[in-house]
Write a protein that holds these residues in place. Structure first.
Motif, PDB file in Angstrom:
ATOM      1  N   UNK A 189      -9.143  -5.804  14.818  1.00 11.34           N
ATOM      2  CA  UNK A 189     -10.337  -4.999  14.550  1.00 11.34           C
ATOM      3  C   UNK A 189     -11.540  -5.564  15.301  1.00 11.34           C
ATOM      4  N   UNK A 190     -12.404  -4.688  15.740  1.00 11.16           N
ATOM      5  CA  UNK A 190     -13.581  -5.117  16.497  1.00 11.16           C
ATOM      6  C   UNK A 190     -14.640  -5.743  15.608  1.00 11.16           C
ATOM      7  N   UNK A 191     -14.523  -5.521  14.305  1.00  9.83           N
ATOM      8  CA  UNK A 191     -15.438  -6.133  13.337  1.00  9.83           C
ATOM      9  C   UNK A 191     -14.636  -6.444  12.070  1.00  9.83           C
ATOM     10  N   UNK A 192     -15.144  -7.355  11.227  1.00  6.55           N
ATOM     11  CA  UNK A 192     -14.427  -7.648   9.984  1.00  6.55           C
ATOM     12  C   UNK A 192     -14.300  -6.386   9.118  1.00  6.55           C
ATOM     13  N   UNK A 193     -13.120  -6.184   8.584  1.00  5.19           N
ATOM     14  CA  UNK A 193     -12.859  -5.020   7.753  1.00  5.19           C
ATOM     15  C   UNK A 193     -13.010  -5.376   6.281  1.00  5.19           C
ATOM     16  N   UNK A 194     -13.427  -4.401   5.488  1.00  9.48           N
ATOM     17  CA  UNK A 194     -13.460  -4.580   4.047  1.00  9.48           C
ATOM     18  C   UNK A 194     -12.082  -4.263   3.472  1.00  9.48           C
ATOM     19  N   UNK A 195     -11.899  -4.598   2.214  1.00 11.90           N
ATOM     20  CA  UNK A 195     -10.643  -4.302   1.536  1.00 11.90           C
ATOM     21  C   UNK A 195     -10.353  -2.809   1.573  1.00 11.90           C
ATOM     22  N   UNK A 196     -11.365  -1.996   1.283  1.00 12.34           N
ATOM     23  CA  UNK A 196     -11.183  -0.547   1.296  1.00 12.34           C
ATOM     24  C   UNK A 196     -10.870  -0.012   2.683  1.00 12.34           C
ATOM     25  N   UNK A 197     -11.528  -0.557   3.707  1.00 17.31           N
ATOM     26  CA  UNK A 197     -11.290  -0.092   5.075  1.00 17.31           C
ATOM     27  C   UNK A 197      -9.881  -0.442   5.550  1.00 17.31           C
ATOM     28  N   UNK A 198      -9.434  -1.643   5.214  1.00 18.27           N
ATOM     29  CA  UNK A 198      -8.091  -2.033   5.638  1.00 18.27           C
ATOM     30  C   UNK A 198      -7.033  -1.181   4.935  1.00 18.27           C
ATOM     31  N   UNK A 199      -7.237  -0.917   3.662  1.00 19.17           N
ATOM     32  CA  UNK A 199      -6.294  -0.052   2.940  1.00 19.17           C
ATOM     33  C   UNK A 199      -6.283   1.352   3.538  1.00 19.17           C
ATOM     34  N   UNK A 200      -7.468   1.859   3.904  1.00 17.90           N
ATOM     35  CA  UNK A 200      -7.570   3.219   4.458  1.00 17.90           C
ATOM     36  C   UNK A 200      -7.020   3.321   5.873  1.00 17.90           C
ATOM     37  N   UNK A 201      -6.745   2.180   6.518  1.00 14.27           N
ATOM     38  CA  UNK A 201      -6.176   2.230   7.868  1.00 14.27           C
ATOM     39  C   UNK A 201      -4.734   2.711   7.856  1.00 14.27           C
ATOM     40  N   UNK A 202      -4.102   2.689   6.674  1.00 10.18           N
ATOM     41  CA  UNK A 202      -2.740   3.204   6.540  1.00 10.18           C
ATOM     42  C   UNK A 202      -2.815   4.608   5.937  1.00 10.18           C
ATOM     43  N   UNK A 208      -0.998 -10.443   0.424  1.00 15.70           N
ATOM     44  CA  UNK A 208      -1.357 -11.239   1.602  1.00 15.70           C
ATOM     45  C   UNK A 208      -2.521 -12.179   1.305  1.00 15.70           C
ATOM     46  N   UNK A 209      -3.425 -11.763   0.443  1.00 15.71           N
ATOM     47  CA  UNK A 209      -4.543 -12.627   0.067  1.00 15.71           C
ATOM     48  C   UNK A 209      -4.052 -13.818  -0.750  1.00 15.71           C
ATOM     49  N   UNK A 221     -13.782  -6.196  -4.546  1.00 12.82           N
ATOM     50  CA  UNK A 221     -13.679  -4.747  -4.634  1.00 12.82           C
ATOM     51  C   UNK A 221     -13.484  -4.146  -3.262  1.00 12.82           C
ATOM     52  N   UNK A 222     -13.630  -2.839  -3.145  1.00 12.63           N
ATOM     53  CA  UNK A 222     -13.432  -2.157  -1.869  1.00 12.63           C
ATOM     54  C   UNK A 222     -14.380  -2.676  -0.793  1.00 12.63           C
ATOM     55  N   UNK A 223     -15.552  -3.163  -1.201  1.00 13.00           N
ATOM     56  CA  UNK A 223     -16.530  -3.646  -0.228  1.00 13.00           C
ATOM     57  C   UNK A 223     -16.353  -5.100   0.166  1.00 13.00           C
ATOM     58  N   UNK A 224     -15.331  -5.770  -0.381  1.00  8.97           N
ATOM     59  CA  UNK A 224     -15.111  -7.181  -0.054  1.00  8.97           C
ATOM     60  C   UNK A 224     -14.651  -7.328   1.392  1.00  8.97           C
ATOM     61  N   UNK A 225     -15.338  -8.183   2.148  1.00  8.40           N
ATOM     62  CA  UNK A 225     -14.989  -8.406   3.553  1.00  8.40           C
ATOM     63  C   UNK A 225     -13.783  -9.326   3.640  1.00  8.40           C
ATOM     64  N   UNK A 226     -12.803  -8.945   4.443  1.00 12.08           N
ATOM     65  CA  UNK A 226     -11.595  -9.738   4.651  1.00 12.08           C
ATOM     66  C   UNK A 226     -11.627 -10.367   6.038  1.00 12.08           C
ATOM     67  N   UNK A 227     -10.815 -11.388   6.208  1.00  9.53           N
ATOM     68  CA  UNK A 227     -10.675 -11.990   7.532  1.00  9.53           C
ATOM     69  C   UNK A 227      -9.241 -12.477   7.692  1.00  9.53           C
ATOM     70  N   UNK A 228      -8.736 -12.497   8.926  1.00  8.89           N
ATOM     71  CA  UNK A 228      -7.410 -13.105   9.158  1.00  8.89           C
ATOM     72  C   UNK A 228      -7.469 -14.592   8.774  1.00  8.89           C
TER      73      UNK A 228
END
Length: 299
Positions: free
Chosen positions: A243-256, A269-270, A284-291
């Motif tokens: 991803x070009x920027x850090x994704x939130x929990x909600x954004x990563x889930x919505x990528x599928x 995975x967390x 929550x959905x707005x929590x920022x995730x990182x590899x």
């Protein structure tokens, strides 16, 4: 408990008593249980230390008694580091009966592959946190009975846990903040002196940093091995990594295409530290995730 070869600690903690950790961000892929814990201060422990008889040669006179099967073995605390842990069992059994005022139980750990005894909800939390940290190669509940000299007479104390990892050994007591009297502080200070004399870490865990237990408890729900017939684990990890920027929990889930199927996989995975999130912030959905950091590794 299987015998383990332990390297000396690589972390710099001199003296190795926890105090004054930062609170946020607290990335889940990097933290150890000691980063999540709130602990008894060195100032409080110094109150107990003043009651101890620490004259020359004390470590040869203080003794520790541990159990191997049904047999009890006693030796000076100066020799504790050489005690083989193979076959050691908790000092007390964990029993259940009606109307008891404490909450004992057995908590399974993925890192050790065994169940570990606890005598209270607070102790159960520690076992979960140690499992989440992923560093413990072995955990022994109530590892030994310490016999020491304090206030002019012989005293006894049974620490709650001994953990063994590549970073070294930690002796741990669990006691909620505000529930320690001078006698407790003397026993904890005695444990601290023994640990420090052996090069071990020591902490009296009084609680957990704000929100960290709630967040880890949420991740705990997906810690078990899970089948992945749709191949979501590598797909979600690749999405987070590229991803070009850090994704939130909600954004990563919505990528599928089906976010409801992706959510439990992300939580899994967390827990297993293949993704990271700030444990000191509400999840929550707005929590920022990182590899996961390369230092954290996977399990």
């Amino acid at each position: 408990m299987r015998q383990i070869s332990v390297d000396r600690p690589s972390r710099s903690l001199e003296p190795r008593l926890l105090e004054g950790k930062v609170t946020s961000p607290l990335w889940s892929d990097m933290c150890g249980w000691e980063d999540l814990a709130t602990t008894c201060s060195q100032q409080d422990l110094s109150v107990g230390r003043a009651m101890l008889d620490l004259d020359h040669g004390w470590s040869g006179r203080w003794t520790a008694t541990w159990k191997v099967g049904k047999a009890k073995r006693t030796g000076p605390v100066a020799d504790l580091d050489s005690v083989p842990l193979n076959g050691c069992v908790p000092w007390r059994g964990f029993t259940w009966r009606q109307r008891q005022h404490h909450r004992p139980g057995l908590e399974p750990m993925l890192t050790t592959g065994r169940q570990h005894g606890f005598e209270s909800h607070r102790e159960d939390q520690f076992v979960v946190m140690a499992d989440f940290a992923g560093e413990a190669e072995e955990v022994l509940s109530q590892p030994f009975q310490l016999s020491f000299q304090g206030e002019g007479r012989r005293r006894e104390h049974i620490p709650d846990f001994l953990t063994v990892s590549r970073q070294g050994r930690w002796l741990v007591d669990i006691r909620p903040a505000g529930r320690m009297n001078d006698d407790d502080l003397m026993k904890f200070a005695a444990s601290a002196e023994v640990a420090l004399s052996l090069g071990w870490g020591y902490a009296v865990v009084t609680g957990w940093r704000p929100l960290t237990w709630r967040n880890v408890d949420l991740l705990y729900s997906r810690r078990r091995p899970m089948k992945d017939p749709l191949g979501l684990k590598p797909l979600l990890l690749e999405t987070a990594l590229t991803a070009t920027k850090p994704l939130t929990f909600g954004e990563l889930a919505a990528s599928y295409a089906y976010p409801a199927l992706a959510r439990p996989v992300i939580v899994h995975l967390l827990w297993h530290r293949q993704l990271g999130v700030d444990l000191a912030a509400p999840f929550g959905d707005g929590s920022v995730l990182r590899p996961a950091s390369t230092r954290a590794g996977t399990r």
